[in-house]
Scaffold this active site. Structure first.
Site, PDB file in Angstrom:
ATOM      1  N   ASN A  86      68.747  44.298  14.187  1.00 28.81           N
ATOM      2  CA  ASN A  86      68.249  44.314  12.802  1.00 28.81           C
ATOM      3  C   ASN A  86      67.164  45.366  12.634  1.00 28.81           C
ATOM      4  O   ASN A  86      67.117  46.064  11.624  1.00 28.81           O
ATOM      5  CB  ASN A  86      67.733  42.930  12.402  1.00 28.81           C
ATOM      6  CG  ASN A  86      68.855  42.037  11.916  1.00 28.81           C
ATOM      7  OD1 ASN A  86      69.398  42.243  10.837  1.00 28.81           O
ATOM      8  ND2 ASN A  86      69.229  41.067  12.735  1.00 28.81           N
ATOM      9  N   MET A 118      61.481  35.641  18.433  1.00 33.79           N
ATOM     10  CA  MET A 118      61.829  34.241  18.682  1.00 33.79           C
ATOM     11  C   MET A 118      60.615  33.443  19.150  1.00 33.79           C
ATOM     12  O   MET A 118      60.563  32.947  20.273  1.00 33.79           O
ATOM     13  CB  MET A 118      62.979  34.167  19.695  1.00 33.79           C
ATOM     14  CG  MET A 118      64.224  34.929  19.242  1.00 33.79           C
ATOM     15  SD  MET A 118      64.779  34.519  17.577  1.00 33.79           S
ATOM     16  CE  MET A 118      65.995  33.275  17.970  1.00 33.79           C
ATOM     17  N   ILE A 120      57.735  30.411  17.659  1.00 33.09           N
ATOM     18  CA  ILE A 120      57.223  29.561  16.582  1.00 33.09           C
ATOM     19  C   ILE A 120      55.801  30.032  16.314  1.00 33.09           C
ATOM     20  O   ILE A 120      55.020  30.252  17.246  1.00 33.09           O
ATOM     21  CB  ILE A 120      57.264  28.079  17.003  1.00 33.09           C
ATOM     22  CG1 ILE A 120      58.726  27.635  17.073  1.00 33.09           C
ATOM     23  CG2 ILE A 120      56.483  27.210  16.027  1.00 33.09           C
ATOM     24  CD1 ILE A 120      58.949  26.243  17.614  1.00 33.09           C
ATOM     25  N   HIS A 134      67.095  35.080   8.963  1.00 35.92           N
ATOM     26  CA  HIS A 134      67.615  33.921   9.689  1.00 35.92           C
ATOM     27  C   HIS A 134      69.131  33.855   9.489  1.00 35.92           C
ATOM     28  O   HIS A 134      69.610  34.050   8.376  1.00 35.92           O
ATOM     29  CB  HIS A 134      66.945  32.638   9.176  1.00 35.92           C
ATOM     30  CG  HIS A 134      67.410  31.425   9.917  1.00 35.92           C
ATOM     31  ND1 HIS A 134      66.985  31.142  11.206  1.00 35.92           N
ATOM     32  CD2 HIS A 134      68.269  30.443   9.579  1.00 35.92           C
ATOM     33  CE1 HIS A 134      67.576  30.028  11.617  1.00 35.92           C
ATOM     34  NE2 HIS A 134      68.355  29.583  10.642  1.00 35.92           N
ATOM     35  N   LEU A 146      59.153  26.167   9.920  1.00 41.03           N
ATOM     36  CA  LEU A 146      60.094  27.026  10.651  1.00 41.03           C
ATOM     37  C   LEU A 146      61.330  27.362   9.812  1.00 41.03           C
ATOM     38  O   LEU A 146      61.990  26.460   9.294  1.00 41.03           O
ATOM     39  CB  LEU A 146      60.529  26.332  11.950  1.00 41.03           C
ATOM     40  CG  LEU A 146      61.528  27.101  12.819  1.00 41.03           C
ATOM     41  CD1 LEU A 146      60.877  28.310  13.454  1.00 41.03           C
ATOM     42  CD2 LEU A 146      62.141  26.198  13.872  1.00 41.03           C
ATOM     43  N   GLN A 174      76.428  41.501   7.896  1.00 35.47           N
ATOM     44  CA  GLN A 174      75.714  41.290   6.635  1.00 35.47           C
ATOM     45  C   GLN A 174      74.197  41.350   6.825  1.00 35.47           C
ATOM     46  O   GLN A 174      73.469  41.835   5.955  1.00 35.47           O
ATOM     47  CB  GLN A 174      76.114  39.937   6.014  1.00 35.47           C
ATOM     48  CG  GLN A 174      77.574  39.871   5.633  1.00 35.47           C
ATOM     49  CD  GLN A 174      77.985  41.025   4.719  1.00 35.47           C
ATOM     50  OE1 GLN A 174      77.282  41.371   3.771  1.00 35.47           O
ATOM     51  NE2 GLN A 174      79.115  41.638   5.013  1.00 35.47           N
ATOM     52  N   GLU A 175      73.712  40.853   7.974  1.00 36.09           N
ATOM     53  CA  GLU A 175      72.273  40.953   8.255  1.00 36.09           C
ATOM     54  C   GLU A 175      71.834  42.405   8.211  1.00 36.09           C
ATOM     55  O   GLU A 175      70.804  42.747   7.638  1.00 36.09           O
ATOM     56  CB  GLU A 175      71.957  40.370   9.641  1.00 36.09           C
ATOM     57  CG  GLU A 175      72.178  38.884   9.760  1.00 36.09           C
ATOM     58  CD  GLU A 175      71.687  38.318  11.090  1.00 36.09           C
ATOM     59  OE1 GLU A 175      70.629  38.745  11.573  1.00 36.09           O
ATOM     60  OE2 GLU A 175      72.368  37.436  11.648  1.00 36.09           O
TER      61      GLU A 175
HETATM   62  C1  GAR Z   1      69.553  37.803  14.453  1.00 35.87           C
HETATM   63  O1  GAR Z   1      70.831  37.254  14.274  1.00 35.87           O
HETATM   64  C2  GAR Z   1      68.536  37.057  13.606  1.00 35.87           C
HETATM   65  O2  GAR Z   1      69.062  36.629  12.383  1.00 35.87           O
HETATM   66  C3  GAR Z   1      68.177  35.897  14.497  1.00 35.87           C
HETATM   67  O3  GAR Z   1      68.125  36.440  15.785  1.00 35.87           O
HETATM   68  C4  GAR Z   1      69.036  37.541  15.880  1.00 35.87           C
HETATM   69  C5  GAR Z   1      68.289  38.729  16.425  1.00 35.87           C
HETATM   70  O4  GAR Z   1      69.176  39.795  16.662  1.00 35.87           O
HETATM   71  N1  GAR Z   1      66.916  35.326  14.117  1.00 35.87           N
HETATM   72  C6  GAR Z   1      66.661  34.013  14.155  1.00 35.87           C
HETATM   73  O5  GAR Z   1      67.429  33.187  14.589  1.00 35.87           O
HETATM   74  C7  GAR Z   1      65.290  33.614  13.625  1.00 35.87           C
HETATM   75  N2  GAR Z   1      65.172  32.210  13.479  1.00 35.87           N
HETATM   76  P1  GAR Z   1      68.634  41.279  16.768  1.00 35.87           P
HETATM   77  O6  GAR Z   1      67.519  41.273  17.819  1.00 35.87           O
HETATM   78  O7  GAR Z   1      69.812  42.062  17.238  1.00 35.87           O
HETATM   79  O8  GAR Z   1      68.144  41.695  15.420  1.00 35.87           O
END
Ligand code: GAR
Length: 210
Positions: free
Chosen positions: A14, A86, A88, A105, A140, A169-170
């Site tokens: 992301n 990741m 809290i 998320h 959270l 989509q992210e």
């Molecule tokens: C992503 O899918 C994001 O949405 C999720 O962790 C992944 C990180 O991927 N985040 C969560 O679960 C937050 N609660 P990335 O390091 O490749 O962006």
């Protein structure tokens, strides 16, 4: 130009999507709580300063968060972007960045906060699943929603195939949200986000099966 600090813990896809989209911001730094986060290398390849602050060796969550805030504030950012960070977050940390920290998320919040969102969406028989960009609050994976994107859940989906579909989509949604923040298009009213866009189609819908 607004200054942005991105926090990661791992892959950083992301983060990379945001860097590639080149929103009109200055990327002040990418910070990871893990020294081996693959995203750090990607950030360096984009010429962004990186820093690592391991959470190990701190007596408490509050102590780590206080040190992290000191590190972040050294870059005087306008916006903190959590991109797969990741951890809290403690109440004080969240309050300190209220209205200027956003997260992505992998679910259509408020459904499926926490972990294993894709497997849980499949288990519940959801027909639509997706991702949410939101302002961070003390709860959270909660907070005023900026944008969401939905994808169909297919009969033969596994958590892996569904996660890959959501991730596409992210990578589209998060850079857009950062751009909106940079362009002052976001405002908070009664705990809800208003996005000021030039055109919105009120008849738009996403339905599956169609
Ligand atoms: C992503 O899918 C994001 O949405 C999720 O962790 C992944 C990180 O991927 N985040 C969560 O679960 C937050 N609660 P990335 O390091 O490749 O962006």
């Amino acid at each position: 130009m607004k200054k942005v600090v991105i926090l990661i813990s791992g892959r950083g896809s992301n983060m990379e999507a945001i860097l590639r989209a080149q929103p009109p911001v200055e990327f002040a730094a990418v910070i990871s709580n893990k020294a081996d986060a693959a995203g750090l290398e990607t950030a360096r390849a984009h010429g962004i300063p990186t820093a690592v602050l391991s959470h190990k060796g701190f007596d408490s969550r509050e102590a780590f968060d206080a040190e992290l805030a000191r590190l972040i504030d050294g870059y005087t950012p306008d916006l903190i972007v959590l991109a797969g960070f990741m951890r809290i977050l403690s109440e004080g940390f969240v309050r300190h960045y209220e209205g200027r920290m956003i997260n992505i998320h992998p679910s259509l919040l408020p459904a499926f906060t926490g972990l294993n969102t894709h497997a849980r969406a499949i288990d519940e028989g959801c027909k639509l699943h997706g991702c949410t960009v939101h302002f961070v609050t003390g709860e959270l994976d909660h907070g005023p929603i900026i944008a969401q994107a939905a994808v169909p859940v297919l009969n033969d989906d596994t958590p892996e195939t569904l996660s890959a579909r959501v991730l596409v989509q992210e990578h589209r949604l998060y850079p857009e949200a950062v751009r909106w923040f940079a362009e002052d298009r976001l405002s908070l009213l009664d705990g809800k986000v208003r996005v000021r866009l030039d055109t919105v189609d009120p008849s738009a819908s996403l339905r599956f099966p169609a």
